[in-house]
Design an enzyme around this catalytic site. Sequence first.
Site, PDB file in Angstrom:
ATOM      1  N   GLY A 184       0.819  -1.276  -0.007  1.00 51.07           N
ATOM      2  CA  GLY A 184       0.015  -0.094   0.123  1.00 51.07           C
ATOM      3  C   GLY A 184       1.022   1.189  -0.034  1.00 51.07           C
ATOM      4  N   ASP A 315      -8.942  10.301  10.829  1.00 50.75           N
ATOM      5  CA  ASP A 315      -8.880   9.062  10.638  1.00 50.75           C
ATOM      6  C   ASP A 315      -9.910   8.143  11.638  1.00 50.75           C
ATOM      7  OD1 ASP A 315      -6.748   9.590   9.175  1.00 50.75           O
ATOM      8  OD2 ASP A 315      -5.335   8.584  10.273  1.00 50.75           O
ATOM      9  N   HIS A 447       4.916  27.000 -21.188  1.00 49.36           N
ATOM     10  CA  HIS A 447       6.016  25.868 -21.957  1.00 49.36           C
ATOM     11  C   HIS A 447       7.106  26.292 -21.333  1.00 49.36           C
ATOM     12  CE1 HIS A 447       7.704  23.505 -24.908  1.00 49.36           C
ATOM     13  NE2 HIS A 447       8.576  24.556 -25.423  1.00 49.36           N
TER      14      HIS A 447
HETATM   15  P1  FAD Z   1      -3.684  11.926  13.950  1.00 56.25           P
HETATM   16  O1  FAD Z   1      -2.764  12.760  13.293  1.00 56.25           O
HETATM   17  O2  FAD Z   1      -3.478  10.475  14.066  1.00 56.25           O
HETATM   18  O3  FAD Z   1      -3.659  12.616  15.397  1.00 56.25           O
HETATM   19  C1  FAD Z   1      -4.361  12.241  16.620  1.00 56.25           C
HETATM   20  C2  FAD Z   1      -3.858  12.833  17.689  1.00 56.25           C
HETATM   21  O4  FAD Z   1      -4.736  12.384  18.694  1.00 56.25           O
HETATM   22  C3  FAD Z   1      -2.616  12.146  17.990  1.00 56.25           C
HETATM   23  O5  FAD Z   1      -1.551  12.962  18.543  1.00 56.25           O
HETATM   24  C4  FAD Z   1      -2.705  11.286  19.363  1.00 56.25           C
HETATM   25  O6  FAD Z   1      -1.888  11.340  20.370  1.00 56.25           O
HETATM   26  C5  FAD Z   1      -3.846  12.165  19.860  1.00 56.25           C
HETATM   27  N1  FAD Z   1      -4.745  11.518  20.706  1.00 56.25           N
HETATM   28  C6  FAD Z   1      -5.326  10.308  20.700  1.00 56.25           C
HETATM   29  N2  FAD Z   1      -5.953   9.878  21.712  1.00 56.25           N
HETATM   30  C7  FAD Z   1      -6.000  10.960  22.500  1.00 56.25           C
HETATM   31  C8  FAD Z   1      -6.486  11.262  23.903  1.00 56.25           C
HETATM   32  N3  FAD Z   1      -7.618  10.384  24.395  1.00 56.25           N
HETATM   33  N4  FAD Z   1      -6.247  12.448  24.339  1.00 56.25           N
HETATM   34  C9  FAD Z   1      -5.471  13.260  23.893  1.00 56.25           C
HETATM   35  N5  FAD Z   1      -5.001  13.103  22.663  1.00 56.25           N
HETATM   36  C10 FAD Z   1      -5.363  11.962  21.953  1.00 56.25           C
HETATM   37  N6  FAD Z   1      -1.401  11.399   5.027  1.00 56.25           N
HETATM   38  C11 FAD Z   1      -1.407  12.419   4.108  1.00 56.25           C
HETATM   39  O7  FAD Z   1      -2.215  13.044   3.237  1.00 56.25           O
HETATM   40  N7  FAD Z   1      -0.167  12.627   3.386  1.00 56.25           N
HETATM   41  C12 FAD Z   1       1.128  11.874   3.727  1.00 56.25           C
HETATM   42  O8  FAD Z   1       2.124  11.957   3.016  1.00 56.25           O
HETATM   43  C13 FAD Z   1       1.099  10.909   4.461  1.00 56.25           C
HETATM   44  N8  FAD Z   1       1.766  10.098   5.001  1.00 56.25           N
HETATM   45  C14 FAD Z   1       1.777   9.383   5.883  1.00 56.25           C
HETATM   46  C15 FAD Z   1       3.118   8.516   6.305  1.00 56.25           C
HETATM   47  C16 FAD Z   1       2.819   7.625   7.407  1.00 56.25           C
HETATM   48  C17 FAD Z   1       4.317   7.050   7.797  1.00 56.25           C
HETATM   49  C18 FAD Z   1       1.794   7.302   8.283  1.00 56.25           C
HETATM   50  C19 FAD Z   1       1.736   6.508   9.196  1.00 56.25           C
HETATM   51  C20 FAD Z   1       0.570   8.091   7.947  1.00 56.25           C
HETATM   52  C21 FAD Z   1       0.567   8.928   6.756  1.00 56.25           C
HETATM   53  N9  FAD Z   1      -0.472   9.787   6.243  1.00 56.25           N
HETATM   54  C22 FAD Z   1      -0.258  10.593   5.415  1.00 56.25           C
HETATM   55  C23 FAD Z   1      -1.786   9.675   7.177  1.00 56.25           C
HETATM   56  C24 FAD Z   1      -1.934  10.906   7.869  1.00 56.25           C
HETATM   57  O9  FAD Z   1      -0.857  10.951   8.970  1.00 56.25           O
HETATM   58  C25 FAD Z   1      -3.478  10.664   9.014  1.00 56.25           C
HETATM   59  O10 FAD Z   1      -4.396  10.559   7.917  1.00 56.25           O
HETATM   60  C26 FAD Z   1      -3.682  12.007   9.619  1.00 56.25           C
HETATM   61  O11 FAD Z   1      -2.447  12.405  10.690  1.00 56.25           O
HETATM   62  C27 FAD Z   1      -5.027  11.988  10.320  1.00 56.25           C
HETATM   63  O12 FAD Z   1      -5.314  12.962  10.993  1.00 56.25           O
HETATM   64  P2  FAD Z   1      -5.754  13.078  12.455  1.00 56.25           P
HETATM   65  O13 FAD Z   1      -6.052  14.273  13.112  1.00 56.25           O
HETATM   66  O14 FAD Z   1      -7.348  12.414  12.063  1.00 56.25           O
HETATM   67  O15 FAD Z   1      -5.087  12.074  13.462  1.00 56.25           O
HETATM   68  P1  NAI Z   2      -2.755   0.480   2.878  1.00 54.81           P
HETATM   69  O1  NAI Z   2      -4.215   0.178   3.406  1.00 54.81           O
HETATM   70  O2  NAI Z   2      -2.451   1.566   2.074  1.00 54.81           O
HETATM   71  O3  NAI Z   2      -2.110  -0.846   2.497  1.00 54.81           O
HETATM   72  C1  NAI Z   2      -1.985  -2.011   3.433  1.00 54.81           C
HETATM   73  C2  NAI Z   2      -1.909  -3.261   2.300  1.00 54.81           C
HETATM   74  O4  NAI Z   2      -1.512  -4.360   3.128  1.00 54.81           O
HETATM   75  C3  NAI Z   2      -2.965  -3.424   1.404  1.00 54.81           C
HETATM   76  O5  NAI Z   2      -2.634  -3.604   0.140  1.00 54.81           O
HETATM   77  C4  NAI Z   2      -3.430  -4.889   1.728  1.00 54.81           C
HETATM   78  O6  NAI Z   2      -4.032  -5.683   0.672  1.00 54.81           O
HETATM   79  C5  NAI Z   2      -2.197  -5.417   2.335  1.00 54.81           C
HETATM   80  N1  NAI Z   2      -2.413  -6.527   3.457  1.00 54.81           N
HETATM   81  C6  NAI Z   2      -3.104  -6.630   4.449  1.00 54.81           C
HETATM   82  N2  NAI Z   2      -3.177  -7.688   5.125  1.00 54.81           N
HETATM   83  C7  NAI Z   2      -2.153  -8.517   4.255  1.00 54.81           C
HETATM   84  C8  NAI Z   2      -1.688  -9.798   4.548  1.00 54.81           C
HETATM   85  N3  NAI Z   2      -1.993 -10.547   5.984  1.00 54.81           N
HETATM   86  N4  NAI Z   2      -0.707 -10.209   3.687  1.00 54.81           N
HETATM   87  C9  NAI Z   2       0.015  -9.433   2.752  1.00 54.81           C
HETATM   88  N5  NAI Z   2      -0.565  -8.197   2.639  1.00 54.81           N
HETATM   89  C10 NAI Z   2      -1.743  -7.763   3.217  1.00 54.81           C
HETATM   90  O7  NAI Z   2      -1.945   0.767   4.366  1.00 54.81           O
HETATM   91  P2  NAI Z   2      -0.783   1.454   4.938  1.00 54.81           P
HETATM   92  O8  NAI Z   2       0.213   1.251   3.745  1.00 54.81           O
HETATM   93  O9  NAI Z   2      -0.502   0.475   6.170  1.00 54.81           O
HETATM   94  O10 NAI Z   2      -1.348   2.862   4.972  1.00 54.81           O
HETATM   95  C11 NAI Z   2      -2.138   3.102   6.050  1.00 54.81           C
HETATM   96  C12 NAI Z   2      -2.779   4.512   5.784  1.00 54.81           C
HETATM   97  O11 NAI Z   2      -2.076   5.357   5.941  1.00 54.81           O
HETATM   98  C13 NAI Z   2      -3.472   4.496   4.252  1.00 54.81           C
HETATM   99  O12 NAI Z   2      -4.807   4.583   4.643  1.00 54.81           O
HETATM  100  C14 NAI Z   2      -3.050   5.804   3.913  1.00 54.81           C
HETATM  101  O13 NAI Z   2      -4.040   6.456   3.261  1.00 54.81           O
HETATM  102  C15 NAI Z   2      -2.096   6.574   4.993  1.00 54.81           C
HETATM  103  N6  NAI Z   2      -0.921   6.931   4.368  1.00 54.81           N
HETATM  104  C16 NAI Z   2      -1.123   7.910   3.225  1.00 54.81           C
HETATM  105  C17 NAI Z   2       0.204   8.031   2.849  1.00 54.81           C
HETATM  106  C18 NAI Z   2       0.025   9.262   1.638  1.00 54.81           C
HETATM  107  O14 NAI Z   2      -1.264  10.141   1.335  1.00 54.81           O
HETATM  108  N7  NAI Z   2       0.863   9.369   0.740  1.00 54.81           N
HETATM  109  C19 NAI Z   2       1.355   7.832   2.985  1.00 54.81           C
HETATM  110  C20 NAI Z   2       1.634   6.800   4.337  1.00 54.81           C
HETATM  111  C21 NAI Z   2       0.166   6.239   4.802  1.00 54.81           C
END
Ligand code: FAD
Ligand code: NAI
Length: 468
Positions: A184, A315, A447
Site C-alpha cells: 500500500g 482518521d 511551456h
Molecule cells: P492523527 O494525526 O493521528 O492525530 C491524532 C492525535 O490525537 C494524536 O496526536 C494522538 O496522540 C492524539 N490522541 C489520541 N487519543 C487521545 C486522547 N485520548 N487524548 C488526547 N490526545 C489523543 N497522509 C497524507 O495525507 N499524506 C501523507 O503523505 C501521509 N503520510 C503518512 C505517512 C505515514 C508513515 C503514516 C503513518 C501516515 C501518513 N499519512 C499521510 C496519514 C496521516 O498521517 C493521517 O491521515 C492524519 O494524521 C490523520 O489526522 P488526524 O488528525 O485524524 O489524526
Molecule cells: P494500505 O491500506 O495503504 O495498504 C495495506 C496493504 O497491506 C494492502 O494493500 C493490503 O492488501 C495489504 N495486506 C493486508 N493484510 C495483508 C496480509 N496478511 N498479507 C499481505 N498483505 C496484506 O495501508 P498502509 O500502507 O499501512 O497505510 C495506512 C494508511 O496511511 C493509508 O490509509 C494511507 O491513506 C495512509 N498513508 C497515506 C500516505 C500518503 O498519502 N502519501 C502515506 C502513508 C500512509
Amino acid sequence: MSYDVVVIGAGPGGYVCAIKAAQLGLKTAIVEKRATLGGTCLNVGCIPSKALLHASEVYAEASHGFDALGVTVGKPKLDLGKMMAHKQSVIDANTGGVAFLMKKNRIDSFTGSGKVLAAGKVEITAADGAKQVLETKNIVIATGSDVAGIPGVDVAFDEKVIVSSTGALALEKVPANMIVVGAGVIGSELGSVWSRLGAKVTIVEFLDKVLGPMDGEVSKQFQKLMEKQGVTYKLGAKVTGVKKSGKGATVTFEPVKGGKAETLAADVVLVAAGRRPYTEGLGLAEAGVVLDKQGRVEINDHWQSNVAGIYAIGDVVKGPMLAHKAEDEGVAVAEILAGQAGHVNFDVIPGVVYTQPEVASVGKTEEELKAAGIEYKVGKFGFNANGRARAMLHTDGFVKILACARTDRVLGGHILGFGAGEMIHEIAVLMEFGGSSEDLGRTCHAHPTMSEAVREAALATFAKPLHM
Ligand code: FAD
Ligand code: NAI
C-alpha cells in the site's frame, strides 16, 4: 473552565479544527496526549516520511542520476545519522509551528489524555496523573489512528527488527535486506526509502496488484518502475506469520489462491498492512457514543455522533485516512459549530504516493467507472513526449484523464510521474468546478512544463493531442 469547543487530539484534523473555530470567534481548547502537537502526520507520518523520501531520493540521484547530465561526482557517502537529524529538525519546525499557531489564535492547549465524561465534559489526565475537567458546549474527537498490525496474525513489534512505520522512520542502520508486508502507501513509500539507501527490499502483498485502490494501469506501470529500481514483489500472497529469528525475522506467506507456504528471512520486517481508528481510553462507550463495525466513531453528514454535542473527524471516522481529508473535515465542523454551512466534497480528495516517480490520483478510477456502469472517455499522454520531462530526464509515467462520454465532465485524473503530486491539483480544481476535458485542454499552459502533459491528456480526451 468553560469553552464553546474542546478538541481531543492535535493532528491535522484537530489542530486545524481548533484554528478555524478560534478564527470564527469560538472559545476553543485542544487536548493532546503527545508532548508535541501535530499528531501522527507531523510526528511519525507525512512529514518525517517526506523528509526521508526527499533525502534518499537525492542520495539515489547522486549515486546514479547525475552522470547523464554531465555532472561527475564521486560516489556519495551516506551519513544516516545526519539524514535522521534533518528529519528531526523538520518535525521540530512543524510541531513548533503548530504550537505557535495555537498561541496566535488564543487556543488553550492542554497536554494530557482526554476522556469524554459525558456530552459537555472532558476530563484531562496529565502524565503525572493530575486530573482536571473542562466544561464545553461541543466536543470534537480527532484522535486519529494507530498501526493495525496484520489481521489474524500475532505481530510482536519491537520497532527495531519487526517495525511499524514509526520504527521504519528511525532505523539506526540500513538493513542489508528488508521485507515489507503490504504494497500500500506506507509499504511503497518507506520500502522506497530503504531500497534507495541500499537495502534489498521484498514487498509481500495480499492483492494481485500494488497500491490497491489506484487505477489499474497506473498501478501496473508503477510496479514495473519500482522493480526497475530494485524492489521485488510477491503479489497474491497472504502473510500468515511474522517471527523474530536470530538477529532478524522471518515472514511466512501463502498464495491467496491456495498452494504451498513460503518463508523468507530478513534483517528488518516492516509491517504496513493498514491502520485502525484510535479510540482507546476516550470513554466513548460510557458516554454512549456509537462506533461502526470498523471501530470508527459513527457520524452523520455533519460529523455529529449519535450524542448531541459530540462530533468526530479525521482518521477516527469513515473515509480515506489522509491528512488533508482530516483538515478539511476540521474546517467544516468548525464552520458548522459557528452556525455556518460546513461541507467537504468527498468526490474530489486527491491522493498522492510520494515515491519517485510520484503517483497522484483524484476522482474515479477506470475500474470504478466500469463497475458503476458509467460510460467514459479516456485521454492519455506520456511524459516521454514532453520537452521539460526530457530536459530533466524524468520521462517515466503518464497522465490519464477520464471524462463522462456524454457530457465530457472530468470524473477522474491519474498521474504517474515526476511532480505528479503538484500537478494533480489542476485536475482537482477543474473537477470542483464541474469542468470538462475541453475546459482543461483549451487552457493555456506555460511551456516548457510537465503540466503540459496534463493539458495534452485533456486534449486526447475530447480531440487529439498535439505532440503525439
Ligand atoms: P492523527 O494525526 O493521528 O492525530 C491524532 C492525535 O490525537 C494524536 O496526536 C494522538 O496522540 C492524539 N490522541 C489520541 N487519543 C487521545 C486522547 N485520548 N487524548 C488526547 N490526545 C489523543 N497522509 C497524507 O495525507 N499524506 C501523507 O503523505 C501521509 N503520510 C503518512 C505517512 C505515514 C508513515 C503514516 C503513518 C501516515 C501518513 N499519512 C499521510 C496519514 C496521516 O498521517 C493521517 O491521515 C492524519 O494524521 C490523520 O489526522 P488526524 O488528525 O485524524 O489524526
Ligand atoms: P494500505 O491500506 O495503504 O495498504 C495495506 C496493504 O497491506 C494492502 O494493500 C493490503 O492488501 C495489504 N495486506 C493486508 N493484510 C495483508 C496480509 N496478511 N498479507 C499481505 N498483505 C496484506 O495501508 P498502509 O500502507 O499501512 O497505510 C495506512 C494508511 O496511511 C493509508 O490509509 C494511507 O491513506 C495512509 N498513508 C497515506 C500516505 C500518503 O498519502 N502519501 C502515506 C502513508 C500512509
